[in-house]
Design a protein around this motif. Sequence first.
Motif, short mmCIF file in Angstrom:
data_model
loop_
_atom_site.label_atom_id
_atom_site.label_comp_id
_atom_site.label_asym_id
_atom_site.label_seq_id
_atom_site.Cartn_x
_atom_site.Cartn_y
_atom_site.Cartn_z
N THR A 296 0.83 -1.20 0.00
CA THR A 296 0.00 0.00 0.00
C THR A 296 0.86 1.25 0.00
OG1 THR A 296 -0.02 0.18 2.39
CG2 THR A 296 -1.78 -1.12 1.41
N VAL A 297 0.29 2.34 -0.44
CA VAL A 297 0.93 3.65 -0.32
C VAL A 297 -0.01 4.54 0.46
CG1 VAL A 297 1.67 5.68 -1.58
CG2 VAL A 297 2.23 3.43 -2.47
N ARG A 298 0.53 5.23 1.41
CA ARG A 298 -0.31 6.13 2.20
C ARG A 298 -0.56 7.42 1.45
NH1 ARG A 298 0.60 6.16 8.10
NH2 ARG A 298 0.92 8.39 7.92
N LEU A 299 -1.77 7.88 1.54
CA LEU A 299 -2.09 9.19 0.96
C LEU A 299 -2.00 10.21 2.07
CD1 LEU A 299 -5.18 9.16 -1.39
CD2 LEU A 299 -2.81 9.59 -1.92
N SER A 300 -0.83 10.69 2.34
CA SER A 300 -0.77 11.75 3.35
C SER A 300 0.56 12.47 3.25
CB SER A 300 -0.94 11.21 4.75
OG SER A 300 0.01 10.20 4.99
N VAL B 249 -3.92 3.62 0.41
CA VAL B 249 -4.71 3.69 1.64
C VAL B 249 -4.61 5.10 2.20
CG1 VAL B 249 -4.52 1.29 2.32
CG2 VAL B 249 -2.76 2.90 3.03
N LEU B 250 -5.64 5.48 2.91
CA LEU B 250 -5.64 6.78 3.56
C LEU B 250 -5.73 6.53 5.05
CD1 LEU B 250 -5.76 9.81 3.23
CD2 LEU B 250 -8.21 9.64 3.00
N PRO B 251 -4.59 6.45 5.74
CA PRO B 251 -4.64 6.06 7.14
C PRO B 251 -5.18 7.18 8.02
CG PRO B 251 -2.41 6.53 6.49
CD PRO B 251 -3.26 6.78 5.30
N LEU B 252 -5.85 6.80 9.07
CA LEU B 252 -6.33 7.80 10.02
C LEU B 252 -5.42 7.91 11.23
CD1 LEU B 252 -10.18 7.32 9.79
CD2 LEU B 252 -8.81 9.16 8.89
N ASN B 253 -4.34 7.17 11.22
CA ASN B 253 -3.37 7.32 12.32
C ASN B 253 -2.53 8.55 12.04
OD1 ASN B 253 -4.05 4.59 11.83
ND2 ASN B 253 -2.65 4.06 13.47
N ASP B 254 -2.17 9.26 13.08
CA ASP B 254 -1.28 10.39 12.86
C ASP B 254 0.14 9.91 12.67
OD1 ASP B 254 -2.98 12.45 12.72
OD2 ASP B 254 -3.05 12.76 14.87
N SER C 28 -6.20 17.07 15.45
CA SER C 28 -5.79 17.06 14.05
C SER C 28 -7.01 16.64 13.23
CB SER C 28 -4.66 16.07 13.85
OG SER C 28 -5.14 14.76 14.00
N ASN C 30 -7.37 14.08 11.34
CA ASN C 30 -7.62 12.66 11.55
C ASN C 30 -8.37 12.42 12.86
OD1 ASN C 30 -6.29 12.04 9.23
ND2 ASN C 30 -4.38 11.43 10.22
N GLU C 31 -7.93 13.10 13.90
CA GLU C 31 -8.57 12.92 15.20
C GLU C 31 -10.00 13.43 15.16
OE1 GLU C 31 -5.32 14.94 17.45
OE2 GLU C 31 -5.65 13.30 18.84
N LEU C 34 -12.22 10.91 13.54
CA LEU C 34 -12.46 9.73 14.35
C LEU C 34 -13.35 10.03 15.55
CD1 LEU C 34 -9.03 7.98 14.05
CD2 LEU C 34 -11.22 7.02 13.38
N GLN C 146 -7.67 9.16 18.01
CA GLN C 146 -7.61 7.78 17.54
C GLN C 146 -7.85 6.80 18.68
OE1 GLN C 146 -5.25 10.03 16.90
NE2 GLN C 146 -4.86 10.08 14.71
#
Lengths: 300, 268, 263
Positions: A296-300, B249-254, C28, C30-31, C34, C146
């Motif tokens: 996978t590649v992260r989108l961020s 993927v678009l992770p929601l973890n910082d 953030s 993301n936070e 969530l 998170q």
Amino acid sequence: MSAAGDVPEAASRRLESGSFSSGLSATDFSACLQMGLRPVGLVQGFCAMQWGWYAAGSSLGRGLSPFGPSGGGGYQQNWYCPHGFVGGEHRTWGQNFEQTWVEDAWRTGFSAAFDRMLEEAESVGAHGVIGVTDTSRHLADTRVIEFHLLGTAVVVDGAPSPPAGTPWSTYLAGPRLAKLVEAGFMPVSVVATMASVRVWAYCITEFLMEGGAYGWAASMGSTAEIEQVSEARLAARVLAREQARRQLGSDTLQGIAFSAVEREIGAGDQVVECTLRGTRVRRFKDFDPLPPPRPTVRLS
Amino acid sequence: MLQAVTSLSQGVHRPDDRAVTSDLTVDESLLLHALGWEPVDLVFGVSVTAVQAGAWTWGRGQLQSPSDAHNLAVSTASSRLRQECAAVGGHGVVGVRAGVEIHPRHVDVALVGTAVRPIGSDRPPVQPFVSGLSARDFALLAAAGWSPIGLAFGASFVYAPRRDAATALRQSRQNVELTNPTQALYAAREAAMERMQASGLALGAQGVVGVQIAEGPMTFARHVIGFTARGTAVRLLAGEHRTITPDIVLPLNDAVVQFEAEALRGRR
Amino acid sequence: MTGPSDLPSGAEHRLEELRGGFFTSDLSVNEFLLVKEAGFHPLGFVMGSSIYHTGFQGRRWSKSQELTKLTEAMYNARELAMTRMEEEADELGADGVVGVRLDVNYYEWGSDAAEFIALGTAVKAEDGKSYRNRLGKPFTSDLSGQDFWTIMQTGHIPQGLVMGTCVYHIAHRGLGQALSSVGQNVELPNFTQALYEARELAMTRMQDEGTRLGATGIVGVRLEEKSHQWGSHTIEFLSIGTAVTKTGEVSLPKPTVIISLDN
């Protein structure tokens, strides 16, 4: 459940109260519940040790001969001067030797703290201790080293109470522990070892490490390995590994964290200290290969 | 899963396995296993090599002794690592971490990594590979048809003469490029990279990945600019490169969650 | 809801604006997402602070002991900061505060004075139910967005940030003692016990707070050791974590195996 042996009064009161405390992060906590482990309490063990680097770092060091019976067995290697000089200033021989007494003291401190942690865990009827962390550090400016182990005691939900004997323990927690178990390994115990090797330089090592105005050294022009020091550093590493291996039986030591420190204590003289820690794990079923992972590649 | 966990409450013993030591993380071990590889042993390679007395205090252009010492130390340490690996029946070493310290009188190199082999293999190759790549990178490379061979490395130390007093005085209120250090840095970089490439080619590599560099004036000799480079030499084993198409993927973890238990010590 | 208390007028005005529906938060993106996913809406960034002068207590050179006066000071000051933050959250009609950070700052204007500050984001449940703890106050927690979501998925609800502290003086070793054991690396049972006791006191106090909140347990416990400005022999052992109660079952999806191409 009554408090075992010498778990201190304060600790047994805390552990007996209705609620649990755990050092697990939210992620680890949820992974733990998901795999059917229930945290029952934070458990810890201590040992404060008097720590003197006698015959090693002190100014008395030169006076106390390391070549005598103080060697204490273990790894030892001698180096002899090829020059044929006789003189007080010229170090005609040198030695690498394992400081077994330092290793023994370290082992005593670590295992006392470890045993105490397990005692606490047993007193709450835990099957195991997860997420163990350990530190050994100098207390304030005293010549005291404190060993401290800390972990979260867990019971396996729905399982019969643990058999007599000590609970298992692991540095892992949460998703990583879950993966380990899914891969067919069960944790047995945390393992930590320390090896200490002292380099007592002979003339060539002394010159190569520190330089100095030696007439005989003029001929040594080319780039050369300092064998005595290389040998000592490799020996310390291998000793730490072999000490661990001796505790393993036929198990695997997983996820080793390895560190080495070299302390110069004189011209060419040094102490090499290596510590190694990991979780001893045992295979209890054959491995089901993972589903092929998706890149996978992260989108961020 | 539950059955697996239940066994955590009992003791199971299988005496037929041999002791294994490994510094791979759980993820890395599982990933290797998925590829059909397993860890064998934690292995070490160490070398301490002397730098000629006075090497830093005089000279023009490149300083030969420190870079010779660096290269000798890395290659000796690396071949010891290979020997340890061969001795335990490993096919190669992955995840090698290198500690390289350059002191006025000696260069210290310490390598540590985990020897690995195809599961159950008892016929190690004559020349095991050495790789600074993590198990994950090793797995990805293998999937793409490449294999690591060894460490490629090079170092160069170049003397940067000071400006003479008259020039320094004349330039004291100007914005000027300091040509001596700039040139020295360029010279050091070129020489070090060239040596690294040469060492890669000597291993029969087609390329070097994961190059890490360290550059700048030496702390103990500010007039010398050092440049060290090292990476993992790789070669295409398969007929041709196999492309890998990643999912997005678009992770929601910082941040990636590391071993969180460390947070216990308040080091979060 | 309790009426406004000793909040400064500036805070009153700021909170008034927040009650209109506009929100601020140090979460953030993301936070934020969530927390929304967990069924909560951020109301505002809330804080409480207290500048506290810690008293002095004599220490005996060679005796390891708890310094109860300092322990009380450290505890009360944090409690004041926390309570003020809770009051702000209460003003907003919040159900809880997430991402709480507790800090101690030292300033130049007083060697024994320190600012204790608590910061966090007040949140309110979107389903209209009350998630306040059993003392009727908004829950507090140092969980990130998170972690908050993860904990909610395990069927637990945070009750409050709980802490226990113990300021302890570690004995100096006299010359006589030091000499008597030269050349021996042996255990020093007194030291072992003193340190054990200090940390146990901190942890027990934390656990007592959890019990008062009717918590099932405390997660994410951290043990911090700081000497602040007291010299190296006086150490504060602070134990801090989030008390949770169990209300449901674990409902986390089974994770997928991925291999990340990012570094």
